[in-house]
Scaffold this active site. Structure first.
Site: not given
Ligand code: NDP
Ligand code: HSE
Length: 450
Positions: A31, A61, A124, A148, A151, A224
């Site tokens: 995402t 990656a 986080k 940043e 949180v 957070k």
């Molecule tokens: P997703 O689950 O959507 O994406 C995770 C990504 O990491 C995928 O592309 C996955 O690959 C990849 N991945 C998983 N394992 C590995 C590995 N071993 N090596 C390389 N790549 C890997 O997560 P989000 O994008 O939602 O969240 C990412 C981070 O951002 C998290 O820490 C989350 O807490 C934080 N965050 C998310 C928010 C949100 O609204 N979604 C808001 C704020 C923070 P593949 O697609 O191939 O499985």
């Molecule tokens: N899963 C988290 C939330 C993403 O719903 O607020 C943002 O950190």
């Protein structure tokens, strides 16, 4: 005299020089990662102007290369399933960690920092569990660690605590810091959606964590809260220091009852400095729990996946921050802001202000903290029951601010609202009520923001 960079003193941290490309590795294309890559392409000219050098993506990656290889954001980029290989490459200056989880990203981030790369992360859970270890590694290597987006996504609350309020004394930070649970509670209250329906929609919209248990059990908000308390009170606060209660026990009846008393249930994170009668700080506390908020309070109207954070500081007074707390693009905005900061330092020299846990206040257990309870129970409708029950509160030294009773047949619904009292005393009284002969059931116990 050595000149100062935009963010720090660059004498010890020389830059690569204006115009020299800044190489980055993006770990994760879910995402958030997908939006970061899309915006890096869309904003590249502006970013280059702001940094005085271009950003070049050295690699992305993912765990499943096959799944992503045709995606528009990675065309022309090196895509790999081996994140470890990317983070130590010589031509990578900054690692952007967007994988999530704790153990594996911790290893990657430590390797990157150890190899002299600055790190930007939205993670986080990682920062709340291992923030001090990562900060020490960044300091030892003389590089930046930015988070940043960890949180409240797009809301610049970490930078605000790190920079803007660096000269003030923060007293309290409270607010809605989890978009998924706010979305669920709001949907249950406004559309009558079931908990399951609302959670499924929040997941579909990309707000929920990979394992949404982290959201609904309050763990995400607790991470957070740990970060906010660490930054605000200059004390290392970890996830384990934060009292945490999620929304899984909040029922439609609780939400309806809150509505009838002109209140709204919100999952609040509360971080506060505890002060004695002489005005000395005795410690700090950080907690997350469902909380009844009066409808006239600004937090009550924070709907959908929005987040809002109140900060009370000695000189600044009350500040409120509101905005998108989850989702791909809002989170990518915060990641790119950090990336520009880290890239500027790589080009011009200098480091961002790091965390400074000099105050090292004790973290006071939640039981010692003052809260208020709203208790909803079903009791026998008999002479003397109300008097007996209220006597229990008086015996425990807990004063009541409201008692309401509604009779139905042989039973009565009794709502008791307490004044502020020690959490452990309030908890003990609920235990007593649960075992009391005249109490048929304790239907819900929800705290009010004391
Ligand atoms: P997703 O689950 O959507 O994406 C995770 C990504 O990491 C995928 O592309 C996955 O690959 C990849 N991945 C998983 N394992 C590995 C590995 N071993 N090596 C390389 N790549 C890997 O997560 P989000 O994008 O939602 O969240 C990412 C981070 O951002 C998290 O820490 C989350 O807490 C934080 N965050 C998310 C928010 C949100 O609204 N979604 C808001 C704020 C923070 P593949 O697609 O191939 O499985
Ligand atoms: N899963 C988290 C939330 C993403 O719903 O607020 C943002 O950190």
């Amino acid at each position: 005299m050595t000149s100062a960079s935009a963010e720090g003193f660059n004498g010890n941290y020389p830059g690569k020089g204006i115009g020299t490309p800044v190489g980055i590795a993006v770990l994760g294309k879910g995402t958030v990662g997908t939006e970061v890559l899309r915006l890096l392409g869309e904003f590249s000219d502006n970013l280059e102007q702001r940094i005085s050098s271009p950003i070049e993506v050295r690699g992305v990656a993912v765990s499943d290369v096959e799944k992503h290889k045709d995606a528009p954001e990675v065309q022309g980029l090196y895509l790999t399933g081996d994140a470890r290989e990317l983070v130590t490459r010589d031509d990578v200056d900054i690692v952007v960690e967007l994988i999530g989880g704790i153990d594996y990203p911790r290893e990657l981030v430590l390797e990157a920092l150890g190899a002299g790369k600055s790190v930007v992360t939205a993670n986080k859970a990682l920062v709340a569990a291992h923030g001090s270890e990562l900060a020490d590694a960044a300091n030892a290597a003389g590089v930046d660690l930015y988070y940043e987006a960890a949180v409240a996504a797009a809301i610049p609350v970490v930078g605000m605590l790190r920079r803007s309020l660096a000269g003030d004394q923060v007293q309290r930070i409270s607010g809605i810091v989890n978009g998924t649970t706010n979305f669920i509670l709001d949907a249950m209250a406004s559309t009558g959606a079931s908990y399951e329906e609302a959670l499924a929609e929040a997941t579909r919209l990309g707000y929920a964590e990979a394992d949404p248990t982290a959201d609904v059990e309050g763990h995400d908000a607790a991470s957070k809260a740990a970060i906010l308390a660490s930054m605000g009170f200059h004390t290392r606060v970890t996830f384990d220091d934060v009292y945490c209660e999620g929304i899984t026990h909040v029922t439609s009846d609780d939400i309806e009852a809150a509505k009838q008393s002109d209140q709204t249930i919100k999952l609040l994170a509360i971080c506060e400095r505890l002060i004695d009668a002489e005005g000395n700080t005795t410690g700090i506390n950080a907690r997350v729990h469902p909380t009844l908020v009066p409808n006239e309070h600004p937090l009550a109207s924070v709907d959908k996946s929005y987040n809002a954070i109140f900060v009370e500081a000695e000189a600044a007074g009350r500040l409120m921050f509101y905005g998108n707390g989850a989702g791909g693009a809002p989170t990518a905005s915060a990641v790119l802001g950090d990336l520009v900061g880290a890239a500027r330092n790589k080009v011009h020299g200098g480091r961002a202000p790091a965390e400074n846990p000099y105050a090292d206040y004790p973290v006071v257990p939640f039981g010692e903290v003052t809260t208020r309870y709203h208790i909803n129970m079903t009791v026998n409708d008999r002479v003397g029951v109300l008097a007996n029950l209220t006597k229990r509160f008086a015996a425990a030294g807990i004063s009541l601010s409201a008692v309401r009773q509604e009779v139905s047949g042989d039973e009565a619904h009794l709502i008791v609202v307490t004044h502020a009292a020690r959490e452990q005393d309030l908890h003990a009284i609920v235990d007593q009520l649960t075992g009391h002969d005249d109490v048929l059931s304790v239907n819900s116990v929800i705290r009010l923001d004391a």
